[in-house]
Scaffold this motif. Structure first.
Motif, PDB file in Angstrom:
ATOM      1  N   TYR A  44     -21.435 -26.759 -10.042  1.00  0.00           N
ATOM      2  CA  TYR A  44     -21.724 -25.423 -10.569  1.00  0.00           C
ATOM      3  C   TYR A  44     -20.390 -24.861 -11.028  1.00  0.00           C
ATOM      4  CZ  TYR A  44     -22.676 -20.438 -10.656  1.00  0.00           C
ATOM      5  OH  TYR A  44     -22.787 -19.128 -11.042  1.00  0.00           O
ATOM      6  N   TYR A  69     -25.116 -30.772 -13.980  1.00  0.00           N
ATOM      7  CA  TYR A  69     -24.522 -29.438 -13.883  1.00  0.00           C
ATOM      8  C   TYR A  69     -25.632 -28.452 -13.576  1.00  0.00           C
ATOM      9  CZ  TYR A  69     -19.922 -30.918 -15.193  1.00  0.00           C
ATOM     10  OH  TYR A  69     -18.686 -31.520 -15.186  1.00  0.00           O
ATOM     11  N   PHE A  70     -25.255 -27.371 -12.938  1.00  0.00           N
ATOM     12  CA  PHE A  70     -26.168 -26.430 -12.305  1.00  0.00           C
ATOM     13  C   PHE A  70     -25.950 -25.040 -12.875  1.00  0.00           C
ATOM     14  CE2 PHE A  70     -26.694 -23.465  -8.706  1.00  0.00           C
ATOM     15  CZ  PHE A  70     -27.973 -23.788  -8.290  1.00  0.00           C
ATOM     16  N   ARG A  71     -27.034 -24.292 -13.035  1.00  0.00           N
ATOM     17  CA  ARG A  71     -26.914 -22.885 -13.404  1.00  0.00           C
ATOM     18  C   ARG A  71     -28.077 -22.096 -12.827  1.00  0.00           C
ATOM     19  NH1 ARG A  71     -26.532 -22.037 -19.471  1.00  0.00           N
ATOM     20  NH2 ARG A  71     -25.922 -20.009 -18.749  1.00  0.00           N
TER      21      ARG A  71
END
Length: 163
Positions: A44, A69-71
């Protein structure tokens, strides 16, 4: 079909934890997007000061190409279509934490939920979706009513699997 995932960056000991709380469609499992063992290395970076949230800079600093990837996306916000497509174009698995920060009441079978899921389906690639996580804590507006949470989880999962 997309050739996706940076296969070389697995973490083996955490495999069981990666899928906990995620809605993963059986088609993603069948397509080979879920590793047979281990899990994907992800990050993140939206608030990362060193990289300024820039993916290329983050990977330059860490020296590692991450597989995911993180959001965070608040329930009621638009689906992050461009970001997801960018992740897919780079061979990265997008991971979205979709949070009903105003509580569970707004979560219903309506145009917003179906439109969000239709947008996700139009990306034509896999997405890790973490819906309303940490529901067992007192720090979220969607915590405190396990029966309602289960009902809403089932609703979101049913709509996701229909599209």
């Amino acid at each position: 079909m997309l050739t996706l995932m940076r296969q070389r960056w697995f973490l083996r000991p955490l495999a069981g934890f990666l899928l906990a709380g995620l809605i993963v469609c059986s088609s993603a499992l069948a397509a080979g997007y879920i590793p047979a063992e281990g899990c994907y290395l992800g990050a993140y970076i939206q608030l990362d000061e060193a990289s300024g949230g820039d993916l290329d800079e983050f990977e330059r600093i860490t020296g590692v190409e991450h597989a995911s990837y993180f959001r965070y996306v608040g329930y009621g916000s638009p689906f992050p279509f461009r970001w997801v497509r960018e992740m897919h174009s780079r061979g990265i698995m997008p991971h979205i934490a979709w949070e009903p920060n105003d509580g569970l009441d707004p979560v219903r079978d309506d145009d917003y939920l179906r439109g969000w899921m239709e947008a996700a389906a139009r990306t034509e690639g896999p997405i890790f979706l973490r819906y309303a996580s940490e529901m067992n804590g007192t720090w979220h507006a969607y915590s405190g009513d396990p029966e309602e949470y289960i009902e809403k989880w089932k609703l979101v999962t049913r709509i996701a699997r229909q599209l």
